[in-house]
Design an enzyme around this catalytic site. Structure first.
Site, short mmCIF file in Angstrom:
data_model
loop_
_atom_site.label_atom_id
_atom_site.label_comp_id
_atom_site.label_asym_id
_atom_site.label_seq_id
_atom_site.Cartn_x
_atom_site.Cartn_y
_atom_site.Cartn_z
N HIS A 150 27.52 -27.52 37.07
CA HIS A 150 27.74 -28.32 38.27
C HIS A 150 27.06 -29.66 38.06
CE1 HIS A 150 23.88 -26.30 38.81
NE2 HIS A 150 23.53 -27.32 39.56
N VAL A 151 27.33 -30.58 38.94
CA VAL A 151 26.75 -31.91 38.83
C VAL A 151 26.00 -32.22 40.12
CG1 VAL A 151 28.47 -32.76 37.22
CG2 VAL A 151 28.90 -32.95 39.66
#
Length: 239
Positions: A141-142
């Site tokens: 994820h970011v």
């Protein structure tokens, strides 16, 4: 406390993670948690809190799911999000880049989305530190989540035939990868927190490890969703 409140005090973080305020201050000093000094007091962002929770090294209070006011109702449920995203059996790859490219290629995305840009965002996050949480599981994820307005919230699970090195804290190669796509930041944070809670469950980890049939995996998530509801109601009654 409403989920819409993204800023948390050290006391709130201490209570939600069931650790001392001294420990929270230590994490801030060591750079494990990012905090902003506002009026001579630290304020922490909920996304950073969930980033730490998703590492698998700490427990997550079910209270974090209570008193929430979701924008899109049942789309916040783990089971619904998993059904929307799907469970995929993939061969795996020789390295992290190959696996992430394969995953992004299989996602159901609007034509306007630049898939290569998504891959690069995920790689940039991995460069900051592995999103593997141990026991063969990763949640790429970011910090700026993948938000697609108008799309249903989804969690896609990829089970790899050949595990791949993700630089996990326990040095175990990754065979199960979860990827979250959300219409809003609030939805992303709630799904990430619920997924982090679920992945502390030993029975779910066993089901994932044996690459069980999809129906069995969904059933385990349903069981955990019921636990979340029960604990949230219990916390609400005690507050």
């Amino acid at each position: 406390m409403e989920f819409a409140s993204m800023q948390l005090s050290i006391r709130e973080v201490s209570r939600l993670l069931k650790v001392s305020e001294k420990r929270v201050n230590e994490w801030i000093r060591r750079g494990i948690l990012r905090a902003d000094a506002i009026n001579h007091q630290y304020q922490l962002h909920r996304s950073d809190l969930l980033e730490l929770a998703s590492s698998g090294e700490i427990d997550v209070r079910a209270e974090i799911f209570s008193s929430t006011k979701p924008d899109d109702g049942d789309a916040f449920l783990l089971v619904d999000a998993l059904r929307a995203g799907g469970i995929f059996r993939r061969p795996g790859g020789t390295d992290k880049l190959a696996v992430l490219r394969d995953i992004v290629d299989t996602l159901t995305l609007p034509p306007r989305v630049d898939r290569e840009a998504v891959v690069q965002l995920l790689l940039a996050r991995e460069a900051m530190g592995s999103t593997a949480i141990g026991e063969g599981i990763a949640i790429p994820h970011v910090r700026r989540p993948i938000l697609l307005s108008g799309c249903a919230a989804s969690i896609s699970l990829y089970l790899l035939e050949r595990p791949v090195d993700f630089g996990a804290p326990d040095d175990k190669p990754v065979f199960a990868i979860f990827l979250i796509i959300s219409p809003t930041a609030r939805t992303h944070l709630l799904l990430l927190s619920r997924l982090s809670f679920a992945l502390h469950d030993s029975e779910l980890r066993k089901v994932l490890a044996r690459r069980a049939p999809s129906a069995d995996i969904v059933g385990e998530f349903q069981r955990i969703e019921d636990v979340i509801r029960h604990r949230a109601r219990k916390d609400a009654r005690q507050s």
